[in-house]
Design a protein around this motif. Structure first.
Motif, PDB file in Angstrom:
ATOM      1  N   ASN A   5       0.835  -1.215   0.000  1.00  0.00           N
ATOM      2  CA  ASN A   5       0.000   0.000   0.000  1.00  0.00           C
ATOM      3  C   ASN A   5       0.859   1.251   0.000  1.00  0.00           C
ATOM      4  OD1 ASN A   5      -2.446  -1.347  -0.072  1.00  0.00           O
ATOM      5  ND2 ASN A   5      -2.750  -1.256   2.139  1.00  0.00           N
ATOM      6  N   ASP A   6       1.921   1.239   0.807  1.00  0.00           N
ATOM      7  CA  ASP A   6       2.837   2.383   0.825  1.00  0.00           C
ATOM      8  C   ASP A   6       3.389   2.649  -0.577  1.00  0.00           C
ATOM      9  OD1 ASP A   6       2.594   2.694   3.621  1.00  0.00           O
ATOM     10  OD2 ASP A   6       4.403   1.508   4.022  1.00  0.00           O
ATOM     11  N   LEU A   7       3.781   1.587  -1.260  1.00  0.00           N
ATOM     12  CA  LEU A   7       4.334   1.738  -2.617  1.00  0.00           C
ATOM     13  C   LEU A   7       3.302   2.320  -3.572  1.00  0.00           C
ATOM     14  CD1 LEU A   7       6.422  -1.540  -2.962  1.00  0.00           C
ATOM     15  CD2 LEU A   7       7.291   0.807  -2.689  1.00  0.00           C
ATOM     16  N   ASP A   8       2.045   1.912  -3.437  1.00  0.00           N
ATOM     17  CA  ASP A   8       0.988   2.460  -4.294  1.00  0.00           C
ATOM     18  C   ASP A   8       0.809   3.957  -4.054  1.00  0.00           C
ATOM     19  OD1 ASP A   8       0.564  -0.066  -5.371  1.00  0.00           O
ATOM     20  OD2 ASP A   8      -1.187  -0.485  -4.105  1.00  0.00           O
ATOM     21  N   TYR A   9       0.790   4.360  -2.782  1.00  0.00           N
ATOM     22  CA  TYR A   9       0.652   5.790  -2.473  1.00  0.00           C
ATOM     23  C   TYR A   9       1.875   6.568  -2.956  1.00  0.00           C
ATOM     24  CZ  TYR A   9      -3.291   4.596   0.599  1.00  0.00           C
ATOM     25  OH  TYR A   9      -4.491   4.159   1.104  1.00  0.00           O
ATOM     26  N   LEU A  10       3.052   5.997  -2.786  1.00  0.00           N
ATOM     27  CA  LEU A  10       4.266   6.670  -3.265  1.00  0.00           C
ATOM     28  C   LEU A  10       4.270   6.808  -4.786  1.00  0.00           C
ATOM     29  CD1 LEU A  10       7.066   5.163  -0.991  1.00  0.00           C
ATOM     30  CD2 LEU A  10       6.202   7.524  -0.983  1.00  0.00           C
ATOM     31  N   ALA A  11       3.747   5.812  -5.486  1.00  0.00           N
ATOM     32  CA  ALA A  11       3.659   5.911  -6.953  1.00  0.00           C
ATOM     33  C   ALA A  11       2.781   7.091  -7.345  1.00  0.00           C
ATOM     34  CB  ALA A  11       3.118   4.609  -7.534  1.00  0.00           C
ATOM     35  N   PRO A 142      14.462   2.699  -3.433  1.00  0.00           N
ATOM     36  CA  PRO A 142      15.408   2.853  -4.544  1.00  0.00           C
ATOM     37  C   PRO A 142      14.787   2.961  -5.938  1.00  0.00           C
ATOM     38  CG  PRO A 142      16.265   1.291  -2.970  1.00  0.00           C
ATOM     39  CD  PRO A 142      14.863   1.613  -2.537  1.00  0.00           C
ATOM     40  N   GLU A 143      13.830   2.089  -6.269  1.00  0.00           N
ATOM     41  CA  GLU A 143      13.279   2.129  -7.633  1.00  0.00           C
ATOM     42  C   GLU A 143      12.494   3.410  -7.895  1.00  0.00           C
ATOM     43  OE1 GLU A 143      10.550  -0.597  -5.156  1.00  0.00           O
ATOM     44  OE2 GLU A 143      12.694  -0.230  -5.331  1.00  0.00           O
ATOM     45  N   LYS A 149      14.920  11.003  -9.471  1.00  0.00           N
ATOM     46  CA  LYS A 149      16.172  11.561  -9.973  1.00  0.00           C
ATOM     47  C   LYS A 149      16.047  11.926 -11.448  1.00  0.00           C
ATOM     48  CE  LYS A 149      21.110  10.801 -10.532  1.00  0.00           C
ATOM     49  NZ  LYS A 149      22.259   9.892 -10.348  1.00  0.00           N
ATOM     50  N   GLU A 150      15.441  11.063 -12.245  1.00  0.00           N
ATOM     51  CA  GLU A 150      15.255  11.355 -13.670  1.00  0.00           C
ATOM     52  C   GLU A 150      14.449  12.640 -13.876  1.00  0.00           C
ATOM     53  OE1 GLU A 150      16.622  10.185 -16.478  1.00  0.00           O
ATOM     54  OE2 GLU A 150      17.874   9.085 -15.063  1.00  0.00           O
ATOM     55  N   MET A 151      13.450  12.869 -13.029  1.00  0.00           N
ATOM     56  CA  MET A 151      12.667  14.107 -13.144  1.00  0.00           C
ATOM     57  C   MET A 151      13.522  15.321 -12.817  1.00  0.00           C
ATOM     58  SD  MET A 151       8.840  13.256 -11.792  1.00  0.00           S
ATOM     59  CE  MET A 151       9.148  11.958 -10.621  1.00  0.00           C
ATOM     60  N   HIS A 152      14.389  15.213 -11.825  1.00  0.00           N
ATOM     61  CA  HIS A 152      15.269  16.342 -11.490  1.00  0.00           C
ATOM     62  C   HIS A 152      16.274  16.590 -12.608  1.00  0.00           C
ATOM     63  CE1 HIS A 152      13.936  17.508  -7.487  1.00  0.00           C
ATOM     64  NE2 HIS A 152      13.634  16.232  -7.320  1.00  0.00           N
ATOM     65  N   LEU A 153      16.763  15.526 -13.217  1.00  0.00           N
ATOM     66  CA  LEU A 153      17.652  15.690 -14.376  1.00  0.00           C
ATOM     67  C   LEU A 153      16.911  16.378 -15.524  1.00  0.00           C
ATOM     68  CD1 LEU A 153      19.472  12.244 -14.283  1.00  0.00           C
ATOM     69  CD2 LEU A 153      20.509  14.492 -13.852  1.00  0.00           C
ATOM     70  N   GLU A 154      15.666  15.986 -15.758  1.00  0.00           N
ATOM     71  CA  GLU A 154      14.863  16.613 -16.811  1.00  0.00           C
ATOM     72  C   GLU A 154      14.632  18.091 -16.506  1.00  0.00           C
ATOM     73  OE1 GLU A 154      12.713  17.459 -20.169  1.00  0.00           O
ATOM     74  OE2 GLU A 154      14.037  15.742 -19.770  1.00  0.00           O
ATOM     75  N   LEU A 155      14.372  18.416 -15.263  1.00  0.00           N
ATOM     76  CA  LEU A 155      14.211  19.826 -14.876  1.00  0.00           C
ATOM     77  C   LEU A 155      15.463  20.618 -15.224  1.00  0.00           C
ATOM     78  CD1 LEU A 155      12.631  22.097 -13.393  1.00  0.00           C
ATOM     79  CD2 LEU A 155      13.737  21.284 -11.281  1.00  0.00           C
ATOM     80  N   GLN A 156      16.631  20.067 -14.940  1.00  0.00           N
ATOM     81  CA  GLN A 156      17.890  20.753 -15.257  1.00  0.00           C
ATOM     82  C   GLN A 156      18.070  20.897 -16.755  1.00  0.00           C
ATOM     83  OE1 GLN A 156      19.661  22.437 -12.976  1.00  0.00           O
ATOM     84  NE2 GLN A 156      17.895  21.740 -11.800  1.00  0.00           N
ATOM     85  N   ARG A 157      17.717  19.873 -17.528  1.00  0.00           N
ATOM     86  CA  ARG A 157      17.820  19.966 -18.998  1.00  0.00           C
ATOM     87  C   ARG A 157      16.937  21.095 -19.501  1.00  0.00           C
ATOM     88  NH1 ARG A 157      18.561  14.252 -18.653  1.00  0.00           N
ATOM     89  NH2 ARG A 157      16.327  13.840 -18.581  1.00  0.00           N
ATOM     90  N   ARG A 158      15.731  21.182 -18.983  1.00  0.00           N
ATOM     91  CA  ARG A 158      14.801  22.230 -19.401  1.00  0.00           C
ATOM     92  C   ARG A 158      15.323  23.608 -19.053  1.00  0.00           C
ATOM     93  NH1 ARG A 158       8.853  19.661 -17.891  1.00  0.00           N
ATOM     94  NH2 ARG A 158       9.083  17.787 -19.169  1.00  0.00           N
ATOM     95  N   LYS A 159      15.910  23.742 -17.874  1.00  0.00           N
ATOM     96  CA  LYS A 159      16.452  25.040 -17.455  1.00  0.00           C
ATOM     97  C   LYS A 159      17.604  25.465 -18.358  1.00  0.00           C
ATOM     98  CE  LYS A 159      15.287  25.074 -12.528  1.00  0.00           C
ATOM     99  NZ  LYS A 159      15.831  25.037 -11.164  1.00  0.00           N
TER     100      LYS A 159
END
Length: 162
Positions: A5-11, A142-143, A149-159
């Motif tokens: 359930n925790d994983l579902d909410y985190l997703a 971790p997963e 992390k990929e979203m933060h990398l994408e934010l930096q690419r956009r900036k």
């Protein structure tokens, strides 16, 4: 311990973080879940306008203070894509919310920002347990942290690409 359930909410939190990124904001998303598993409140970051206090975890604390009894707040769980910053952790503690479950840690975010060459945050990256006494905390996952992390990398690419 992190349950299915925790994983579902985190997703869902990670999906909210993606919504924030898609709207041009920093990728953070959070949920407030009642003791019986109902999502009571959800939000994502709104800092793109320049007010860096518009974090979803802070909005959750304000909502909970206005809409829940202290007993219900203590039994509620906050799920979030990224560990609370000290401001949000303090709000969480002052309002008396219960457990916190996060996908990625503040330590991970600081490491990612360093890897990307970003300036240090003006606020120390403290663990929630360094801000809230007797905090009940679980994370990172971790997963899901890899997706964040990929979203933060994408934010930096956009900036960088304007």
């Amino acid at each position: 311990m992190i349950s299915k359930n925790d994983l579902d909410y985190l997703a869902r939190c990670v999906a909210l973080a993606q919504e924030a990124l898609d709207k041009g904001d920093e990728p953070f998303g959070s949920l407030l879940v009642s003791e019986d598993g109902r999502v009571l409140f959800e939000d994502h970051n709104h800092v793109a306008g320049g007010d860096h206090t518009q974090h979803p975890e802070f909005a959750i604390a304000r909502w909970a203070a206005q809409n829940m009894t202290p007993e219900k707040r203590k039994k509620a769980v906050v799920y979030t894509s990224g560990e609370h910053c000290p401001m949000c952790a303090a709000a969480h503690g002052w309002v008396g919310l219960g457990r916190i479950v996060y996908a990625s840690s503040s330590k991970q975010l600081a490491e990612w920002n360093k890897e990307m060459g970003n300036p240090q945050s003006p606020v120390y990256n403290l663990a929630i347990e360094e801000v809230i006494r007797d905090a009940d905390v679980a994370g990172p996952v971790p997963e899901l942290a890899a997706k964040v992390k990929e979203m933060h990398l994408e934010l930096q690419r956009r900036k960088k690409n304007g």
